[in-house]
Write a protein that holds these residues in place. Structure first.
Motif, mmCIF file in Angstrom:
data_model
loop_
_atom_site.group_PDB
_atom_site.id
_atom_site.type_symbol
_atom_site.label_atom_id
_atom_site.label_comp_id
_atom_site.label_asym_id
_atom_site.label_seq_id
_atom_site.Cartn_x
_atom_site.Cartn_y
_atom_site.Cartn_z
ATOM 1 N N ILE A 1 26.602 97.516 52.218
ATOM 2 C CA ILE A 1 25.804 97.188 51.020
ATOM 3 C C ILE A 1 26.345 95.907 50.395
ATOM 4 N N GLU A 2 27.730 95.897 50.333
ATOM 5 C CA GLU A 2 28.387 94.720 49.744
ATOM 6 C C GLU A 2 28.018 93.465 50.552
ATOM 7 N N GLN A 3 28.065 93.702 51.893
ATOM 8 C CA GLN A 3 27.741 92.584 52.783
ATOM 9 C C GLN A 3 26.320 92.082 52.521
ATOM 10 N N LEU A 4 25.435 93.086 52.310
ATOM 11 C CA LEU A 4 24.039 92.711 52.051
ATOM 12 C C LEU A 4 23.941 91.917 50.758
ATOM 13 N N THR A 5 24.692 92.442 49.709
ATOM 14 C CA THR A 5 24.677 91.733 48.429
ATOM 15 C C THR A 5 25.200 90.318 48.603
ATOM 16 N N LEU A 6 26.353 90.251 49.374
ATOM 17 C CA LEU A 6 26.947 88.929 49.589
ATOM 18 C C LEU A 6 25.979 88.013 50.320
ATOM 19 N N ARG A 7 25.318 88.629 51.314
ATOM 20 C CA ARG A 7 24.356 87.818 52.065
ATOM 21 C C ARG A 7 23.240 87.317 51.163
ATOM 22 N N ALA A 8 22.796 88.266 50.249
ATOM 23 C CA ALA A 8 21.718 87.891 49.331
ATOM 24 C C ALA A 8 22.193 86.741 48.452
ATOM 25 N N ARG A 9 23.499 86.889 47.975
ATOM 26 C CA ARG A 9 24.052 85.840 47.117
ATOM 27 C C ARG A 9 24.144 84.518 47.883
ATOM 28 N N GLU A 10 24.625 84.695 49.129
ATOM 29 C CA GLU A 10 24.755 83.509 49.987
ATOM 30 C C GLU A 10 23.401 82.829 50.144
ATOM 31 N N ARG A 11 22.386 83.716 50.348
ATOM 32 C CA ARG A 11 21.032 83.164 50.516
ATOM 33 C C ARG A 11 20.597 82.432 49.252
ATOM 34 N N GLU A 12 20.930 83.094 48.071
ATOM 35 C CA GLU A 12 20.568 82.463 46.793
ATOM 36 C C GLU A 12 21.212 81.098 46.674
ATOM 37 N N LEU A 13 22.572 81.112 47.007
ATOM 38 C CA LEU A 13 23.316 79.842 46.920
ATOM 39 C C LEU A 13 22.682 78.797 47.820
ATOM 40 N N LEU A 14 22.429 79.259 49.034
ATOM 41 C CA LEU A 14 21.817 78.351 49.997
ATOM 42 C C LEU A 14 20.516 77.788 49.469
ATOM 43 N N LEU A 15 19.743 78.722 48.827
ATOM 44 C CA LEU A 15 18.454 78.298 48.279
ATOM 45 C C LEU A 15 18.646 77.265 47.183
ATOM 46 N N SER A 16 19.663 77.596 46.279
ATOM 47 C CA SER A 16 19.868 76.644 45.169
ATOM 48 C C SER A 16 20.318 75.290 45.715
ATOM 49 N N TRP A 17 21.210 75.347 46.784
ATOM 50 C CA TRP A 17 21.628 74.080 47.409
ATOM 51 C C TRP A 17 20.410 73.358 47.963
ATOM 52 N N LYS A 18 19.585 74.146 48.582
ATOM 53 C CA LYS A 18 18.397 73.545 49.197
ATOM 54 C C LYS A 18 17.509 72.928 48.124
#
Ligand SMILES: Nc1nc2c(ncn2[C@@H]2O[C@H](COP(=O)(O)OP(=O)(O)OP(=O)(O)O)[C@@H](O)[C@H]2O)c(=O)[nH]1
Ligand SMILES: [Mg+2]
Length: 513
Positions: A379-396
């Motif tokens: 679950i944590e991994q999923l959250t982290l992945r979601a966060r990572e995705r968010e970060l990636l999105l914001s970077w994008k």
């Protein structure tokens, strides 16, 4: 399958392909690859994934429906449950029974597929090793029986859905494996009528051979286990036995007993011989009577000797029975001791078992906890992945904004360049317009000049005409003057009068110029 059905009718039937093998071999992946989507669950943990028999239907050609049956793997290792190979066979048998089918014994309908070749194919060393393993596999046990019965051996792997062209025929995609299996089956049905019975019998026998081989293997392993247990037991006994009285050695009393029994049987024999008195005394030879007396004496002596021997035997028998009793008692106490020891060992084993059970429960609890942890972690991994995705999105987004700004700049620059170019164009146009106006003006001027020249030339012509007219008029005038002069000469008084009204021809010429 009814024997009256034609081949065509058989073609329209549902074919069933059961996929069996070791756990983790890739049975479910094999089915998923054929169907082109993940219908059968797969996993890459050490635990077995498929735990029930399930079927997945597809239609490779018109009129042919194939049911691919996924099965739990042998050497099953469940998270919470356990299944022996027998349980798995039982499950498969029950499934087939529920479909009103029984397994086909003909081994030519079997394809032995080895998987994971993609993991070794591209490494020469690993490939050689794997091929050697495959060769060993085919030269012994069931695989050899399958091979001898004509079953085909194919290789497969995750070769990006399609087996590369350059790979040999032995490498097939799962779909091609099933296809060739079905072709094989259909060919077999078509040739059904011409197949001879002996051949079928041989194949069935081979199937039975496999069952027999399985049983033999089982028996061998059981026998080996029994032998091991026996040797272990005897070695333990040797250690525990009283070195003073080895059980293999016959106890003294028993030895005596046997020797005495031999002796007494010999004695009885001698006695029987001695008791033989030959023919009745009335017919006896007088020469032998002395000998008979001697013989009688000898017989008495021997009887005495025999008595003494019997007594000694009886003594030794009594002695040996005492010894035997002692030995038996000691054995009994030894056995009691061993029993006690065994009891102790049993209680230790029970304790160990309890301990193991306790450890098992602890391990299970631990396993549950680790599973829970794993779930939490995932679950944590999923959250982290979601966060990572968010970060990636914001970077994008940031990148896109930068890119946008850059593009706006570029657009502005282009626009100003365009404006400049437009201005330059306007300027050039204006200059061109001016130039063209000038040219028009020059053209008009030239036209005007040309017109003027034309007019001049027409005027010149008119002038020349007038000149010629003047000349003709002058000539006329001169002629008239001459005529007038003649007339004047002829009429002088008239001429004087006329000279007052008409100018002279000389004055007329001057006025005209
Ligand atoms: N590289 C590679 N991986 C494979 C191949 N076949 C299966 N796998 C992988 O092996 C793992 C186990 O595959 P499964 O299809 O679940 O195996 P299974 O035989 O169905 O296993 P059980 O259901 O536990 O009996 C998965 O991670 C698959 O992706 C193969 O040919 N090549
Ligand atoms: Mg599976």
């Amino acid at each position: 399958m009814s024997a009256e059905l034609t081949v065509q009718e058989k073609r329209n039937e549902v074919r069933l392909v059961a996929v069996m093998g070791q756990t983790g071999a890739g049975k479910s992946s094999f089915i998923n690859s054929i169907l082109g989507r993940e219908v059968a669950p797969i996993s890459n943990t050490i635990f077995s994934c498929t735990n029930i028999v399930d079927q997945f239907v597809y239609e490779p050609r018109e009129g042919l429906t194939v049911a691919l049956v996924d099965t739990p793997g042998f050497n099953y290792l469940g998270g919470d449950d356990t299944k022996t190979d027998e349980d798995i066979f039982q499950m498969i048998a029950e499934f087939l029974e529920s479909k009103k089918l029984c397994p086909n014994n003909e081994l030519s309908n079997t394809v032995v597929v080895t998987t994971h070749w993609d993991q070794v194919y591209f490494d020469q060393y690993k490939l050689q090793e794997a091929e050697e393993n495959e060769r060993l596999l085919r030269s012994d046990g069931y695989p050899k029986l399958f091979q001898d019965a004509g079953a085909r051996f194919l290789r497969t792997g995750h070769f990006n859905n399609d087996v590369p062209q350059r790979l040999e025929i032995r490498y097939q995609s799962p779909a091609a494996v099933v296809e060739s299996l079905l072709d094989l089956e259909l060919n077999r049905l078509e040739n059904h009528e011409v197949q001879n019975k002996t051949n079928r019998q041989t194949k069935t026998n081979l199937a039975q051979d496999i069952v027999q081989a399985t049983l033999n293997q089982r028996m061998d392993s059981i026998n080996k286990t029994v032998q091991d247990l026996r040797s272990e037991f005897s070695s333990r006994r040797k250690v525990q036995e009283d070195p003073q009285k080895p059980p293999t050695k016959i106890p003294e009393g028993q030895q005596d007993q046997s020797s005495t029994s031999v002796l007494s049987s010999e004695l009885l024999e001698v006695q029987a011989k001695l008791n033989y008195q030959g023919p009745t005394p009335t017919h006896r030879d007088p020469k032998t009577s002395g000998l008979a007396i001697e013989f009688e004496l000898l017989k008495q002596g021997l009887n005495g000797h025999m008595d003494s021997i019997r007594k000694s035997v009886e003594r030794s028998q009594a002695q040996s029975s005492t010894q035997l009793k002692t030995w038996k008692d000691s054995q009994k106490s030894l056995m009691a001791m061993q029993r006690e020891e065994l009891r102790n060992v049993c209680s230790e084993v029970l304790k160990a078992k309890e301990m193991l059970q306790f450890l098992g429960t602890e391990l299970k609890t631990e396993l549950k906890t680790s599973r829970k942890e794993r779930d939490e972690l995932s679950i944590e991994q999923l959250t982290l992945r979601a966060r990572e995705r968010e970060l990636l999105l914001s970077w994008k987004i940031q990148e896109l904004q930068d890119e946008n700004a850059r593009l706006v700049q570029q657009f502005d620059a282009t626009q100003s360049a365009q404006t400049k170019a437009a201005e330059a164009e306007t300027r050039i146009m204006r200059e061109a317009v001016i130039k063209s106006a000038n040219l028009v003006r020059q053209l008009e001027e030239r036209c005007r000049l040309e017109q003027e020249a034309q007019e001049a030339s027409s005027l010149k012509k008119k002038l020349a005409d007038r000149d010629s007219l003047i000349l003709s008029l002058e000539a006329e005038l001169k002629r008239k003057d001459d005529e007038l002069a003649r007339l004047q000469l002829a009429q002088t008084p008239v001429r004087r009068k006329e000279s007052r009204n008409f100018p002279s021809t000389q004055n007329l010429g001057k006025g005209r110029d």
